[in-house]
Design an enzyme around this catalytic site. Structure first.
Site, PDB file in Angstrom:
ATOM      1  N   LEU A  23      -0.823 -49.745 -23.077  1.00  0.00           N
ATOM      2  CA  LEU A  23      -0.953 -51.105 -22.537  1.00  0.00           C
ATOM      3  C   LEU A  23      -2.353 -51.351 -21.998  1.00  0.00           C
ATOM      4  CD1 LEU A  23       2.478 -51.516 -20.693  1.00  0.00           C
ATOM      5  CD2 LEU A  23       1.761 -52.524 -22.857  1.00  0.00           C
ATOM      6  N   GLY A  24      -3.036 -50.310 -21.566  1.00  0.00           N
ATOM      7  CA  GLY A  24      -4.390 -50.514 -21.056  1.00  0.00           C
ATOM      8  C   GLY A  24      -4.835 -49.374 -20.170  1.00  0.00           C
ATOM      9  N   GLY A  26      -6.432 -48.397 -16.444  1.00  0.00           N
ATOM     10  CA  GLY A  26      -6.623 -48.966 -15.096  1.00  0.00           C
ATOM     11  C   GLY A  26      -7.674 -48.191 -14.335  1.00  0.00           C
ATOM     12  N   VAL A  31      -2.040 -47.016 -18.619  1.00  0.00           N
ATOM     13  CA  VAL A  31      -0.693 -47.585 -18.474  1.00  0.00           C
ATOM     14  C   VAL A  31      -0.073 -47.671 -19.870  1.00  0.00           C
ATOM     15  CG1 VAL A  31       0.683 -49.472 -17.561  1.00  0.00           C
ATOM     16  CG2 VAL A  31      -1.507 -48.922 -16.495  1.00  0.00           C
ATOM     17  N   LYS A  50       2.331 -45.988 -15.358  1.00  0.00           N
ATOM     18  CA  LYS A  50       0.922 -45.718 -15.086  1.00  0.00           C
ATOM     19  C   LYS A  50       0.762 -44.228 -14.888  1.00  0.00           C
ATOM     20  CE  LYS A  50      -2.990 -47.142 -12.261  1.00  0.00           C
ATOM     21  NZ  LYS A  50      -3.468 -48.169 -11.293  1.00  0.00           N
ATOM     22  N   ASP A 144      -9.472 -55.822  -5.327  1.00  0.00           N
ATOM     23  CA  ASP A 144      -9.805 -55.884  -6.756  1.00  0.00           C
ATOM     24  C   ASP A 144      -9.102 -57.068  -7.405  1.00  0.00           C
ATOM     25  OD1 ASP A 144      -9.703 -53.503  -9.556  1.00  0.00           O
ATOM     26  OD2 ASP A 144     -10.958 -55.245  -9.114  1.00  0.00           O
TER      27      ASP A 144
END
Ligand SMILES: COc1ccc(-c2cccc3nc(Nc4ccc(N5CCN(C)CC5)cc4)nn23)cc1
Length: 300
Positions: A23-24, A26, A31, A50, A144
């Protein structure tokens, strides 16, 4: 009754956690989309997992803090924590969260820019405000806040995610001073965060102003905050660091330009968030009220 921390956290057994896709990446890890399928018949729920990047002790402590942070947050506008999954005999751990099917706000706005009107963008902004109001009620500073960390749950609901940099403000102070700057998203930072590493509820408000700019720019890469600031600073800056140039630019009252589809009243809101003196910036409750009023006025 006192809940034992280890029993309080829902435990996901690694053998039932079926990997599906990435998913990406971090702050502290990657994740992944997984299905938690104890029955083994694909009826299990989809979850976002994650994974801790490396088993470096420092990362493990920071990760444990993120788990503890998310664990106590219960808000419709904050991504839901579901539990933890220990692997390698408790040497490594993963954070299990609800899976939001539409992904981050950046991809969603870029892809759907032609059928998202001002009213819907204001709705997303008001939901982020409510999530931040809740976070601040627990004395948390996100640090953030950026469109990349806002996830889309449905066509009418967004949630704040990624609490890797979140800190709790001590009770005797109204700000948090950071020692390890690390990989800092300085183009979303308030001036006092850039020059003094000072973070507060009002520095999150500054970042919210930048998120508003991203939303009303449909997260178009050409108008990305970093790109706009660097165009102004000049790409071939030598000697003094970029953060010094950025701090001077902000001190001289230069701000991100009004996005083309942005109503003047929304640009005024951004400028309120970007007051150089943090005491002049509004609270998220004020911002939420102003945005709710704009939503009522939006005839579209
Ligand atoms: C920085 O990377 C991430 C990635 C995922 C998450 C995260 C945390 C907690 C819950 C959660 N739900 C989703 N959903 C999601 C759905 C689709 C996609 N994309 C689909 C299209 N792809 C090209 C990119 C990823 C990404 C995330 N992501 N997500 C946070 C940060």
């Amino acid at each position: 009754s006192y809940s034992h921390p280890q029993h309080d956290q829902t435990l996901f057994e690694e053998r039932y956690l079926r990997y599906i896709s990435p998913l990406g990446k971090g702050n502290f890890g990657s994740v992944e989309l997984c299905r938690y399928d104890p029955l083994g018949d694909n009826t299990g729920e989809l979850v976002a997992v994650k994974k801790l990047q490396s088993n470096k002790q420092s990362n493990l402590e920071d990760f444990q803090k993120e788990v503890n942070t998310l664990h106590v947050l219960h808000c419709d506008y904050i991504v839901k924590y579901k539990g933890v999954c220990y692997s390698m005999g408790r040497l490594s751990m993963s954070l299990v969260m609800e899976y939001l099917p539409y992904g981050s706000l950046i991809g969603y706005l870029e892809k759907n820019k032609h059928n998202i009107n001002t009213r819907r963008m204001l709705l997303f902004a008001s939901q982020i405000c409510k999530g931040m109001e809740y976070l601040q009620s627990l004395r948390y500073v996100h640090r953030d806040l950026a469109a990349r960390n806002i996830l889309v749950a449905s066509e009418t609901l967004v949630k704040i995610a990624d609490f890797g940099l979140t800190k709790v403000i001590p009770h005797n102070k109204d700000y948090y001073r950071v020692t390890q700057p690390g990989e800092s998203p300085i183009f979303w930072y308030a001036p006092e965060s850039i020059t003094e590493s000072r973070f507060s509820q009002k520095s999150d408000v500054w970042s919210f102003g930048v998120v508003l700019h991203e939303i009303f720019s449909y997260c178009d890469i050409r108008f990305n905050p970093k790109r706009l600031y660097m165009q102004e600073i000049g790409h071939n800056v030598l000697g003094t660091s970029i953060s010094v140039h950025l701090a001077n630019l902000l001190k001289g009252n230069w701000r991100l330009p009004q996005p083309s589809n942005c109503p003047p009243k929304v640009y005024v809101l951004m400028w309120q968030c970007w007051a150089h003196d943090f005491d002049e910036r509004p609270y998220f409750s004020d911002l939420g009220n102003q945005i709710e009023t704009m939503i009522q006025d939006e005839r579209e």
